[in-house]
Design a protein around this motif. Structure first.
Motif, short mmCIF file in Angstrom:
data_model
loop_
_atom_site.label_atom_id
_atom_site.label_comp_id
_atom_site.label_asym_id
_atom_site.label_seq_id
_atom_site.Cartn_x
_atom_site.Cartn_y
_atom_site.Cartn_z
N SER A 1 1.08 -1.25 -0.05
CA SER A 1 -0.12 -0.06 -0.02
C SER A 1 0.89 1.32 0.07
N ARG A 2 0.44 2.43 -0.32
CA ARG A 2 0.97 3.56 -0.34
C ARG A 2 0.06 4.64 0.17
N ASP A 3 0.79 5.58 0.95
CA ASP A 3 0.43 6.91 1.34
C ASP A 3 1.11 8.09 0.78
N ASP A 4 0.46 8.69 -0.26
CA ASP A 4 1.33 9.65 -0.89
C ASP A 4 1.30 10.94 0.01
N VAL A 5 0.41 10.71 1.11
CA VAL A 5 0.58 12.11 1.90
C VAL A 5 1.80 11.95 2.75
N LYS A 6 1.74 10.88 3.34
CA LYS A 6 3.09 10.39 4.09
C LYS A 6 4.36 10.24 3.45
N ASN A 7 4.13 10.03 2.12
CA ASN A 7 5.12 9.81 1.24
C ASN A 7 6.01 8.50 1.53
N THR A 8 4.94 7.67 1.94
CA THR A 8 5.47 6.20 2.12
C THR A 8 4.67 5.13 1.84
N VAL A 9 5.44 3.95 1.68
CA VAL A 9 4.67 2.96 1.07
C VAL A 9 5.27 1.74 2.18
N TYR A 10 4.13 0.72 2.08
CA TYR A 10 4.12 -0.14 3.09
C TYR A 10 3.97 -1.59 2.52
N LEU A 11 4.51 -2.50 3.31
CA LEU A 11 4.48 -4.13 2.84
C LEU A 11 3.95 -4.81 4.17
N GLN A 12 2.78 -4.98 4.01
CA GLN A 12 2.07 -5.64 5.24
C GLN A 12 2.25 -7.25 5.02
N MET A 13 3.08 -8.05 5.89
CA MET A 13 3.58 -9.46 5.67
C MET A 13 2.70 -10.29 6.78
N ASN A 14 1.82 -10.95 6.25
CA ASN A 14 1.17 -11.91 7.32
C ASN A 14 1.44 -13.44 6.76
N SER A 15 1.18 -14.13 7.96
CA SER A 15 1.43 -15.73 7.89
C SER A 15 2.80 -15.85 7.35
N LEU A 16 3.71 -15.37 7.75
CA LEU A 16 5.25 -15.37 7.44
C LEU A 16 5.69 -16.97 7.80
N LYS A 17 6.51 -17.27 6.77
CA LYS A 17 7.25 -18.60 6.65
C LYS A 17 8.72 -18.44 6.82
N PRO A 18 9.29 -19.38 7.29
CA PRO A 18 10.96 -19.37 6.99
C PRO A 18 11.54 -19.09 5.94
N GLU A 19 10.75 -19.55 4.88
CA GLU A 19 11.23 -19.11 3.40
C GLU A 19 11.26 -17.60 2.92
#
Length: 125
Positions: A73-91
Protein backbone atom coordinates in the motif's frame (compact mmCIF):
# COMPACT_ATOMS: atom_id res chain seq x y z
CA UNK A 1 19.53 14.26 -0.70
CA UNK A 2 17.03 11.86 -2.19
CA UNK A 3 16.75 8.63 -0.28
CA UNK A 4 14.43 5.85 0.77
CA UNK A 5 14.44 5.06 4.46
CA UNK A 6 13.28 1.62 5.41
CA UNK A 7 12.04 0.35 8.76
CA UNK A 8 10.12 -2.51 10.25
CA UNK A 9 12.22 -5.62 9.83
CA UNK A 10 13.06 -8.06 12.58
CA UNK A 11 12.81 -11.57 13.92
CA UNK A 12 9.43 -13.26 14.10
CA UNK A 13 8.10 -16.77 14.37
CA UNK A 14 6.41 -18.64 11.59
CA UNK A 15 2.81 -17.49 11.16
CA UNK A 16 3.38 -14.04 12.60
CA UNK A 17 3.20 -10.70 10.84
CA UNK A 18 5.42 -7.73 10.13
CA UNK A 19 4.91 -4.43 8.39
CA UNK A 20 7.74 -2.87 6.45
CA UNK A 21 7.80 0.85 5.73
CA UNK A 22 9.65 2.75 3.05
CA UNK A 23 9.66 6.52 3.44
CA UNK A 24 10.98 8.88 0.79
CA UNK A 25 13.13 11.78 1.85
CA UNK A 26 14.12 14.65 -0.41
CA UNK A 27 11.63 13.80 -3.14
CA UNK A 28 8.01 12.81 -3.50
CA UNK A 29 6.74 9.37 -4.38
CA UNK A 30 3.61 10.64 -6.09
CA UNK A 31 4.57 9.81 -9.67
CA UNK A 32 6.64 6.74 -8.90
CA UNK A 33 5.76 3.12 -8.83
CA UNK A 34 7.22 1.46 -5.76
CA UNK A 35 8.50 -2.05 -5.62
CA UNK A 36 9.56 -4.40 -2.88
CA UNK A 37 12.31 -6.87 -3.64
CA UNK A 38 14.06 -9.39 -1.43
CA UNK A 39 17.25 -11.36 -1.40
CA UNK A 40 17.42 -14.56 0.57
CA UNK A 41 20.76 -16.03 1.66
CA UNK A 42 22.48 -17.62 -1.30
CA UNK A 43 19.81 -16.55 -3.74
CA UNK A 44 19.36 -13.82 -6.30
CA UNK A 45 17.30 -10.78 -5.54
CA UNK A 46 13.68 -11.13 -6.63
CA UNK A 47 10.85 -8.67 -7.03
CA UNK A 48 7.88 -9.64 -4.93
CA UNK A 49 5.44 -6.75 -5.07
CA UNK A 50 4.91 -3.45 -6.81
CA UNK A 51 2.33 -0.70 -6.66
CA UNK A 52 1.90 1.78 -9.47
CA UNK A 53 1.29 5.48 -9.00
CA UNK A 54 -2.21 6.76 -8.44
CA UNK A 55 -2.41 8.04 -12.03
CA UNK A 56 -2.24 4.51 -13.36
CA UNK A 57 -5.04 2.02 -13.11
CA UNK A 58 -2.99 -1.08 -12.62
CA UNK A 59 -3.54 -3.45 -9.75
CA UNK A 60 -0.68 -4.16 -7.38
CA UNK A 61 1.62 -6.95 -8.45
CA UNK A 62 2.47 -9.88 -6.20
CA UNK A 63 4.84 -12.70 -6.88
CA UNK A 64 3.14 -16.05 -6.51
CA UNK A 65 4.92 -17.05 -3.31
CA UNK A 66 3.58 -14.01 -1.42
CA UNK A 67 0.19 -13.63 -3.06
CA UNK A 68 -2.60 -13.73 -0.49
CA UNK A 69 -0.19 -13.15 2.39
CA UNK A 70 1.48 -9.82 1.60
CA UNK A 71 -0.24 -6.51 0.90
CA UNK A 72 1.43 -3.47 -0.57
CA UNK A 73 0.00 0.00 0.00
CA UNK A 74 1.04 3.59 -0.36
CA UNK A 75 0.26 6.83 1.41
CA UNK A 76 1.34 9.69 -0.81
CA UNK A 77 0.52 12.23 1.88
CA UNK A 78 3.00 10.56 4.20
CA UNK A 79 5.29 9.85 1.24
CA UNK A 80 5.53 6.27 2.40
CA UNK A 81 4.92 2.80 1.06
CA UNK A 82 4.17 -0.22 3.20
CA UNK A 83 4.42 -3.96 2.87
CA UNK A 84 2.16 -5.82 5.27
CA UNK A 85 3.42 -9.36 5.60
CA UNK A 86 1.13 -11.91 7.19
CA UNK A 87 1.44 -15.65 7.75
CA UNK A 88 5.19 -15.40 7.47
CA UNK A 89 7.14 -18.53 6.64
CA UNK A 90 10.80 -19.41 7.19
CA UNK A 91 11.30 -19.18 3.43
CA UNK A 92 10.40 -15.47 3.64
CA UNK A 93 13.66 -14.88 5.48
CA UNK A 94 15.58 -12.34 3.43
CA UNK A 95 16.80 -8.79 3.21
CA UNK A 96 13.94 -6.71 1.88
CA UNK A 97 14.46 -3.65 -0.29
CA UNK A 98 12.13 -0.98 -1.56
CA UNK A 99 12.84 0.79 -4.81
CA UNK A 100 11.20 3.35 -7.06
CA UNK A 101 10.04 2.84 -10.62
CA UNK A 102 10.37 6.18 -12.44
CA UNK A 103 7.86 5.12 -15.07
CA UNK A 104 5.23 4.73 -12.41
CA UNK A 105 3.58 1.64 -13.80
CA UNK A 106 5.57 -1.29 -12.39
CA UNK A 107 6.37 -2.78 -15.78
CA UNK A 108 9.74 -4.16 -14.77
CA UNK A 109 12.45 -4.30 -12.15
CA UNK A 110 15.48 -3.22 -14.17
CA UNK A 111 14.90 0.53 -14.17
CA UNK A 112 14.50 1.13 -10.45
CA UNK A 113 16.26 4.40 -9.65
CA UNK A 114 16.12 4.90 -5.86
CA UNK A 115 16.88 2.08 -3.46
CA UNK A 116 16.46 1.63 0.24
CA UNK A 117 19.36 0.15 2.17
CA UNK A 118 17.45 -2.99 2.98
CA UNK A 119 15.97 -4.42 6.13
CA UNK A 120 16.42 -7.95 7.41
CA UNK A 121 13.40 -10.13 8.04
CA UNK A 122 14.06 -13.41 9.80
CA UNK A 123 11.30 -15.95 10.26
CA UNK A 124 11.99 -18.81 12.64
CA UNK A 125 10.18 -22.13 12.44
Amino acid sequence: QEQLVQSGGGLVQSGESLRLSCAASGFTLEHYGIGWLRQAPGKEREGISCISNSYSNGSPYYEDSVKGRFTISRDDVKNTVYLQMNSLKPEDTAVYYCATDPYGTCQGWDGMDHWGKGTLVTVSS
